[in-house]
Design an enzyme around this catalytic site. Sequence first.
Site, PDB file in Angstrom:
ATOM      1  N   CYS A  69      40.216  38.576  38.041  1.00  0.00           N
ATOM      2  CA  CYS A  69      40.560  39.665  37.650  1.00  0.00           C
ATOM      3  C   CYS A  69      38.742  40.229  37.255  1.00  0.00           C
ATOM      4  O   CYS A  69      38.242  39.779  38.284  1.00  0.00           O
ATOM      5  CB  CYS A  69      41.090  39.875  35.904  1.00  0.00           C
ATOM      6  SG  CYS A  69      40.451  38.758  34.644  1.00  0.00           S
ATOM      7  N   HIS A  70      39.182  41.082  36.384  1.00  0.00           N
ATOM      8  CA  HIS A  70      36.874  41.189  35.947  1.00  0.00           C
ATOM      9  C   HIS A  70      36.026  40.179  35.800  1.00  0.00           C
ATOM     10  O   HIS A  70      35.351  40.237  36.095  1.00  0.00           O
ATOM     11  CB  HIS A  70      37.426  42.688  35.028  1.00  0.00           C
ATOM     12  CG  HIS A  70      35.381  43.683  34.955  1.00  0.00           C
ATOM     13  ND1 HIS A  70      35.328  43.237  33.796  1.00  0.00           N
ATOM     14  CD2 HIS A  70      34.763  42.958  35.830  1.00  0.00           C
ATOM     15  CE1 HIS A  70      34.308  43.586  34.253  1.00  0.00           C
ATOM     16  NE2 HIS A  70      33.757  43.761  35.208  1.00  0.00           N
TER      17      HIS A  70
END
Length: 112
Positions: A69-70
């Site tokens: 994810c980020h």
Amino acid sequence: MPTNIQARDLQARLERGEAIQLVDVREDAELELARLPHPVVHLPLSRSSDWIANLPQLLDRDRPVAVVCHAGVRSWHLGCWLIQEHGYGAVWNLQGGIDAWSVEVDPAVPRY
């Protein structure tokens, strides 16, 4: 619980040709901003109802899974869920997410 993996370690495994399934749980707009230079299975968490029924066809339970994810939080949650609810064995969470990948592995991947 998933095992945290550093960006450099994941990159080395991918370069060796290990049969890792990369799962990106970010939103479409985030994927457009910054992509890993490897094929990914895109399973946005916000739309899990769209893909949950097809999970067995989307991810091979017998191959390792690396979730991205980020920053490494959403991917951690999906990793836990894959292990606890669906019996996946080798599940890694990219520690620091794609942001760490940008800093540690490939500065061509934009930070956001």
